[in-house]
Design an enzyme around this catalytic site. Structure first.
Site, short mmCIF file in Angstrom:
data_model
loop_
_atom_site.label_atom_id
_atom_site.label_comp_id
_atom_site.label_asym_id
_atom_site.label_seq_id
_atom_site.Cartn_x
_atom_site.Cartn_y
_atom_site.Cartn_z
N HIS A 40 -10.41 32.13 -21.48
CA HIS A 40 -9.62 30.97 -21.01
C HIS A 40 -10.33 30.23 -19.89
O HIS A 40 -9.70 29.67 -19.01
CB HIS A 40 -8.23 31.40 -20.53
CG HIS A 40 -7.53 32.34 -21.47
ND1 HIS A 40 -6.79 31.92 -22.54
CD2 HIS A 40 -7.51 33.70 -21.50
CE1 HIS A 40 -6.33 32.98 -23.19
NE2 HIS A 40 -6.76 34.08 -22.59
N SER A 62 -31.11 9.51 -12.10
CA SER A 62 -30.18 8.37 -12.14
C SER A 62 -30.89 7.15 -11.56
O SER A 62 -31.71 7.27 -10.65
CB SER A 62 -28.94 8.71 -11.33
OG SER A 62 -28.34 7.53 -10.83
N LYS A 81 -29.81 12.72 -8.03
CA LYS A 81 -29.36 13.27 -9.30
C LYS A 81 -30.44 13.91 -10.16
O LYS A 81 -31.56 13.43 -10.23
CB LYS A 81 -28.68 12.18 -10.13
CG LYS A 81 -27.37 11.71 -9.56
CD LYS A 81 -26.24 12.68 -9.83
CE LYS A 81 -25.59 12.35 -11.14
NZ LYS A 81 -24.65 13.39 -11.52
N GLU A 110 -26.68 17.37 -22.92
CA GLU A 110 -25.56 16.53 -23.38
C GLU A 110 -25.86 15.93 -24.76
O GLU A 110 -25.00 15.85 -25.62
CB GLU A 110 -25.28 15.43 -22.36
CG GLU A 110 -24.62 15.99 -21.11
CD GLU A 110 -24.58 15.01 -19.95
OE1 GLU A 110 -23.68 15.12 -19.12
OE2 GLU A 110 -25.46 14.12 -19.87
N GLN A 152 -26.22 8.11 -54.72
CA GLN A 152 -27.39 7.65 -53.96
C GLN A 152 -27.10 7.72 -52.44
O GLN A 152 -28.01 7.86 -51.63
CB GLN A 152 -27.73 6.22 -54.37
CG GLN A 152 -28.89 5.59 -53.63
CD GLN A 152 -29.36 4.31 -54.33
OE1 GLN A 152 -29.95 4.36 -55.39
NE2 GLN A 152 -29.07 3.18 -53.74
N LYS A 204 -28.32 10.55 -49.72
CA LYS A 204 -29.67 10.69 -49.16
C LYS A 204 -29.71 10.55 -47.65
O LYS A 204 -30.27 11.41 -46.96
CB LYS A 204 -30.64 9.67 -49.75
CG LYS A 204 -30.78 9.67 -51.24
CD LYS A 204 -31.36 10.94 -51.76
CE LYS A 204 -31.25 10.96 -53.26
NZ LYS A 204 -29.89 10.63 -53.79
#
Ligand code: ARG
Length: 458
Positions: free
Chosen positions: A154, A275, A281, A288, A320, A323
């Site tokens: 959980h 970033s 960052k 992701e 077709q 594909k």
């Protein structure tokens, strides 16, 4: 040049032509198409359906066409589909004899054959990539077999385990994925050529010979089924979707493990991005995307399921449309598996943070209950007492590891000094020796099972 212009008086409308053509995407199967034609032509020659020398002329030219496309000298453009392109090119090179290639064949059984060859190749490549991924995970699991961490239920800390145990869980999923593909391959590797347009052919062909030449294990047993079956595509795509689902799950974990709140995973510079505005960052973009691309492949599977749902026998042009989902799934899956194997090899984990987190959330409470149960108390009673201990800890700001024996004894006389080590995460880990558990020796066994499973897919 169309392969079917005889009964027409007007040209196909240009927009309708663009709509109808599949060459822009089915050119991806040029290798399979030419290989299939070489085998078909060889069989026609062997069976005396066309002259041996003619068969030789055709196969030599087909090999040359293949080599020319391979090296970029010839570009597959300007025809309805890859089958028409190859045949047109053949006729332009060898003249009328090239027009004999399509004897005892239809594009319907031809496209089914090409698609099976393509999917077979895709499966073989994917199994090899899964093998590398399972090995990368097993290697990492080996080096992290002593790194404690919490196992969650959980999304709450539940019981201590090791990072090695955790990584092995995913390795087993990917090993099963490889097995699943190997099983799927059996049903893919059956030759439909010889089914003709729908009701087979009047020529005395030798389908077993064509199958042998193309490495198929057998031939389809009913021509209507042979040209209209796309179960094998759906089965392959569902294997692909399952793999992506596993990739998506582990990458979901890696995304939040890399955040400050967890801090378990140190993103490798080579596989993370920054970033444009926030200089601090380091984002898990690769993880992701690995999670996000799962959606595409689920879409590929769903689109072919929906495509096939209402189709009557036998061939219908709708097919077709199978594909692009196949090509997309194959391309996406290969890329994802390649990148993720490299990521796993490079990834580093913050062992201090993981070890420190292992005992959080009273994750050793089960050990306490087990301790009492091993002293003879019914487990249900031991559970009840331990629940009270946890409540007392919460109210008194203590952890299970900080409690004294005297404090434990106020809850049950069965406690003695042993409880102090029993509630340490390391001993919780070491004592989970049962098959499937996280004890170091048991994990070693799991890793060897994984390595053997990987060998078996070769
Ligand atoms: N491009 C077609 C496909 O992928 C080849 C088969 C065409 N057959 C036909 N009867 N129109 O399905």
């Amino acid at each position: 040049m169309k392969l079917w212009s005889g009964r027409f008086t007007q040209q196909l409308d240009s927009l309708a032509e663009e709509f109808n053509d599949s060459l822009p995407f089915d050119r991806a199967m040029y290798r399979q198409d030419i290989t299939g034609s070489i085998a078909h032509c060889t069989m026609l020659g062997e069976c005396g359906i066309i002259d041996g020398a003619e068969a030789q002329t055709i196969t030599t030219a087909l090999k040359q066409i293949l080599a020319d496309i391979d090296c970029g000298k010839l570009d597959a453009v300007g025809a309805e589909d890859i089958h028409s392109f190859v045949e047109n090119e053949l006729v332009s090179r060898v003249g009328d004899v090239g027009k004999k290639l399509h004897t005892a064949r239809s594009r319907n059984d031809q496209v089914a054959t090409d698609t099976r060859l393509y999917v077979r190749d895709a499966i073989d490549e994917t199994i090899a990539l899964l093998r590398s991924l399972v090995t990368a995970l097993a290697d990492k699991a080996e080096s992290e077999s002593a790194t404690a961490m919490p196992a969650y239920t959980h999304m709450q800390k539940a019981q201590p385990t090791t990072l090695g145990h955790y990584l092995c869980a995913y390795a087993f999923m990917f090993a099963r994925d490889a097995e699943r593909l190997r099983d799927c391959r059996k049903r893919v590797n059956v030759l439909p050529l010889g089914s003709g347009a729908c009701a087979s052919t009047t020529f005395p062909i030798d389908r077993e010979l064509t199958a042998k030449l193309l490495g198929f294990d057998g031939v389809t047993q009913n021509s209507l089924d042979g040209v209209s079956d796309r179960d094998f595509v759906i089965e392959y795509l569902s294997c692909a979707a399952q793999i992506m689902l596993h990739l998506s799950r582990i990458n979901e974990e890696f995304v939040y493990w890399s955040g400050e709140e967890f801090g378990y995973l140190i993103l490798p510079d080579e596989y993370s991005t920054g970033s444009s505005i926030m200089p601090q960052k380091k984002n898990p973009d690769v993880n992701e995307l690995l999670r996000g691309k799962c959606g595409r492949i689920l879409g590929d599977l769903t689109s072919v399921l929906a495509l096939m749902k209402g189709l009557p026998l036998a061939y219908n042009k709708d097919m077709q449309e199978d594909k692009e989902p196949i090509f997309d799934a194959h391309k996406t899956l290969s890329l994802c598996l390649r990148i993720f194997s490299a990521f796993v090899q490079k990834a580093e984990f913050d062992r201090n943070k993981l070890n420190a987190a292992a005992a959080g959330g009273y994750s050793c409470a089960t050990e306490c209950a087990d301790y009492l149960a091993s002293k003879g108390l019914p487990f249900r009673t031991a559970h009840e007492i331990t629940g009270k201990i946890v409540l007392w800890c919460i109210q008194n700001g203590k952890t299970l590891q900080e409690m004294t024996v005297a404090e434990y004894k106020t809850f049950s006389d069965l406690f003695d000094d042993g409880i102090l080590t029993a509630v340490l995460p390391q001993s919780a880990i070491a004592r989970r020796k049962t098959i499937g558990g996280c004890a170091p020796d048991e994990l070693k066994r799991q890793i060897s099972v994984l390595r053997a499973a990987v060998e078996k897919t070769k």
